[in-house]
Enzyme design. Structure first.
Site, PDB file in Angstrom:
ATOM      1  N   ASP A  60       0.865  -1.184   0.137  1.00 57.58           N
ATOM      2  CA  ASP A  60       0.043  -0.020   0.074  1.00 57.58           C
ATOM      3  C   ASP A  60       0.827   1.120   0.004  1.00 57.58           C
ATOM      4  O   ASP A  60       0.361   2.368   0.175  1.00 57.58           O
ATOM      5  CB  ASP A  60      -0.852   0.185   1.175  1.00 57.58           C
ATOM      6  CG  ASP A  60      -2.102  -0.795   1.021  1.00 57.58           C
ATOM      7  OD1 ASP A  60      -2.854  -0.752  -0.019  1.00 57.58           O
ATOM      8  OD2 ASP A  60      -2.140  -1.748   2.011  1.00 57.58           O
ATOM      9  N   GLU A  65      -0.010   9.504   0.808  1.00 56.62           N
ATOM     10  CA  GLU A  65      -0.577  10.466   1.677  1.00 56.62           C
ATOM     11  C   GLU A  65      -0.755  10.191   3.024  1.00 56.62           C
ATOM     12  O   GLU A  65      -0.949  11.026   3.917  1.00 56.62           O
ATOM     13  CB  GLU A  65      -2.040  10.976   0.914  1.00 56.62           C
ATOM     14  CG  GLU A  65      -2.859  11.830   1.801  1.00 56.62           C
ATOM     15  CD  GLU A  65      -4.143  12.015   1.190  1.00 56.62           C
ATOM     16  OE1 GLU A  65      -5.001  11.050   1.218  1.00 56.62           O
ATOM     17  OE2 GLU A  65      -4.453  13.130   0.948  1.00 56.62           O
ATOM     18  N   ARG A  85       0.703  -1.550   7.285  1.00 60.45           N
ATOM     19  CA  ARG A  85       1.292  -0.168   6.773  1.00 60.45           C
ATOM     20  C   ARG A  85       2.166   0.358   7.505  1.00 60.45           C
ATOM     21  O   ARG A  85       2.737   1.463   7.344  1.00 60.45           O
ATOM     22  CB  ARG A  85       0.122   0.666   6.340  1.00 60.45           C
ATOM     23  CG  ARG A  85      -0.880   0.124   5.137  1.00 60.45           C
ATOM     24  CD  ARG A  85      -1.709   1.116   4.637  1.00 60.45           C
ATOM     25  NE  ARG A  85      -0.905   1.952   3.857  1.00 60.45           N
ATOM     26  CZ  ARG A  85      -1.416   3.407   3.528  1.00 60.45           C
ATOM     27  NH1 ARG A  85      -2.637   3.561   3.409  1.00 60.45           N
ATOM     28  NH2 ARG A  85      -0.290   3.987   2.462  1.00 60.45           N
ATOM     29  N   ARG A 131      -8.597   4.079  11.409  1.00 55.47           N
ATOM     30  CA  ARG A 131      -7.369   4.468  11.223  1.00 55.47           C
ATOM     31  C   ARG A 131      -6.723   5.595  12.070  1.00 55.47           C
ATOM     32  O   ARG A 131      -5.613   5.390  12.630  1.00 55.47           O
ATOM     33  CB  ARG A 131      -6.872   4.675   9.785  1.00 55.47           C
ATOM     34  CG  ARG A 131      -7.490   3.512   8.593  1.00 55.47           C
ATOM     35  CD  ARG A 131      -6.668   2.017   8.708  1.00 55.47           C
ATOM     36  NE  ARG A 131      -7.251   1.334   7.675  1.00 55.47           N
ATOM     37  CZ  ARG A 131      -6.398   1.275   6.586  1.00 55.47           C
ATOM     38  NH1 ARG A 131      -5.802   2.014   6.020  1.00 55.47           N
ATOM     39  NH2 ARG A 131      -6.982   0.370   5.601  1.00 55.47           N
ATOM     40  N   HIS A 161     -11.435   6.874   5.064  1.00 58.17           N
ATOM     41  CA  HIS A 161     -10.912   8.061   5.627  1.00 58.17           C
ATOM     42  C   HIS A 161     -11.722   9.342   5.407  1.00 58.17           C
ATOM     43  O   HIS A 161     -12.715   9.298   4.397  1.00 58.17           O
ATOM     44  CB  HIS A 161      -9.626   8.314   4.802  1.00 58.17           C
ATOM     45  CG  HIS A 161      -8.502   7.401   4.997  1.00 58.17           C
ATOM     46  ND1 HIS A 161      -7.610   6.769   4.056  1.00 58.17           N
ATOM     47  CD2 HIS A 161      -7.715   7.074   6.070  1.00 58.17           C
ATOM     48  CE1 HIS A 161      -6.732   6.019   4.488  1.00 58.17           C
ATOM     49  NE2 HIS A 161      -6.651   6.239   5.677  1.00 58.17           N
ATOM     50  N   CYS A 248      -4.553  10.326  -2.317  1.00 58.98           N
ATOM     51  CA  CYS A 248      -3.964   9.311  -1.520  1.00 58.98           C
ATOM     52  C   CYS A 248      -2.266   9.350  -2.357  1.00 58.98           C
ATOM     53  O   CYS A 248      -1.331   8.695  -1.567  1.00 58.98           O
ATOM     54  CB  CYS A 248      -4.408   7.851  -1.562  1.00 58.98           C
ATOM     55  SG  CYS A 248      -6.008   7.911  -1.296  1.00 58.98           S
TER      56      CYS A 248
HETATM   57  C1  CIR Z   1      -5.388   1.165   2.650  1.00 57.41           C
HETATM   58  O1  CIR Z   1      -6.360   0.577   2.801  1.00 57.41           O
HETATM   59  O2  CIR Z   1      -4.612   1.774   3.448  1.00 57.41           O
HETATM   60  C2  CIR Z   1      -5.014   1.503   0.864  1.00 57.41           C
HETATM   61  N1  CIR Z   1      -5.260   0.300   0.208  1.00 57.41           N
HETATM   62  C3  CIR Z   1      -5.768   2.436   0.370  1.00 57.41           C
HETATM   63  C4  CIR Z   1      -5.305   3.740   1.115  1.00 57.41           C
HETATM   64  C5  CIR Z   1      -5.881   5.171   0.400  1.00 57.41           C
HETATM   65  N2  CIR Z   1      -5.612   6.128   1.269  1.00 57.41           N
HETATM   66  C6  CIR Z   1      -6.166   7.286   1.203  1.00 57.41           C
HETATM   67  O3  CIR Z   1      -7.463   7.183   1.185  1.00 57.41           O
HETATM   68  N3  CIR Z   1      -5.633   8.275   1.820  1.00 57.41           N
END
Ligand code: CIR
Length: 253
Positions: A60, A65, A85, A131, A161, A248
């Site tokens: 990821d 971002e 992550r 998160r 988010h 992102c």
């Molecule tokens: C996640 O679930 O963390 C990633 N697959 C997607 C992150 C997307 N980031 C964002 O919206 N800032």
């Protein structure tokens, strides 16, 4: 005006990242090309691109971002809430230290991901999500206060988010969908409501003289260009499969 963007190449095991979407596995070669188009679009907006190598251990990590909050005064390194992550922020911190004299960090037990942090002029809004926890959000609030920014907490119910469902494109114009359309905290803005069928495109970004918008969302495109903005469309199909949007994929400052 933004001058720089940090992006990170898509890793070959991108498809092993976290997702809730039911759109199928992303195709690496297509994601690679879409990422290149995204980078070109940022360049067209006048940004100098710093492109980091893909991190194969972190599928990821192209979603940079989430690893930091950056503005004209300082950088704040996130403590990502998704266990898989954690650690993505380490290299980003090293890079940001080259640009910033002031680099603060969100510390455990606080968690925070950049996708939950929305800036509207001198005010910040932080989503309390799966998160980003309250401790992380309050740490951010304290840090930002020192630099003269206000910060309000917004409880999320459904979206990943905060910026999945809301985007600020300047001039008081707020693009919103789903749970944010009627949230009283945002009612002083000019709310542009995104149709349910186009909610993915809510996550658009204003970059200097352009708005970057996901390709193929004609109604929202008409609304935004009707407000006088020039739009650059970027095909985002592969990132959408992994719950990622336009904001992102870069840190802009
Ligand atoms: C996640 O679930 O963390 C990633 N697959 C997607 C992150 C997307 N980031 C964002 O919206 N800032």
């Amino acid at each position: 005006m933004f001058k720089h963007a940090i992006i990170r190449d898509v890793s070959k095991n991108f498809q092993n990242g976290i997702t809730t979407s039911k759109l199928g596995k992303p195709v690496y070669s297509t994601a690679f090309l879409q990422h290149k188009d995204y980078s070109d679009a940022l360049e067209k907006c006048g940004l100098k691109i710093l492109s980091l190598k893909a991190e194969e251990k972190s599928p990821d990590s192209t979603f940079v971002e989430d690893t930091a909050i950056v503005n004209e005064d300082l950088a704040i390194i996130a403590n990502l809430g998704a266990p898989s992550r954690k650690g993505e922020e380490v290299e980003i911190k090293k890079v940001l230290e080259k640009f910033y004299n002031i680099v603060e960090s969100i510390e455990k037990p606080g968690t925070l991901e950049g996708g939950d942090v929305l800036r509207i002029e001198e005010d910040y809004f932080v989503g309390l999500s799966q998160r980003t926890n309250k401790k992380g959000a309050l740490q951010l609030k304290e840090i930002l206060k020192t630099y003269g920014y206000s910060c309000s907490l917004v409880k999320l119910n459904k979206v990943l988010h905060l910026k999945t469902g809301i985007a600020y494109i300047g001039d008081g114009n707020l693009i919103t969908s789903g749970e944010f359309v009627k949230n009283p905290i945002f009612q002083d803005f000019n709310i542009i409501k995104v149709d349910k069928g186009e909610s993915y495109a809510t996550n658009c970004i204003r970059v200097n003289n352009y708005v970057l918008l996901a390709k193929g969302f004609e109604k929202l495109k008409r609304s935004i260009s009707g407000l006088g903005y020039d739009i650059l469309e970027v095909d985002m199909t592969e990132f959408r499969k992994m719950d990622g949007g336009l904001s992102c994929l870069s840190l802009r400052f």
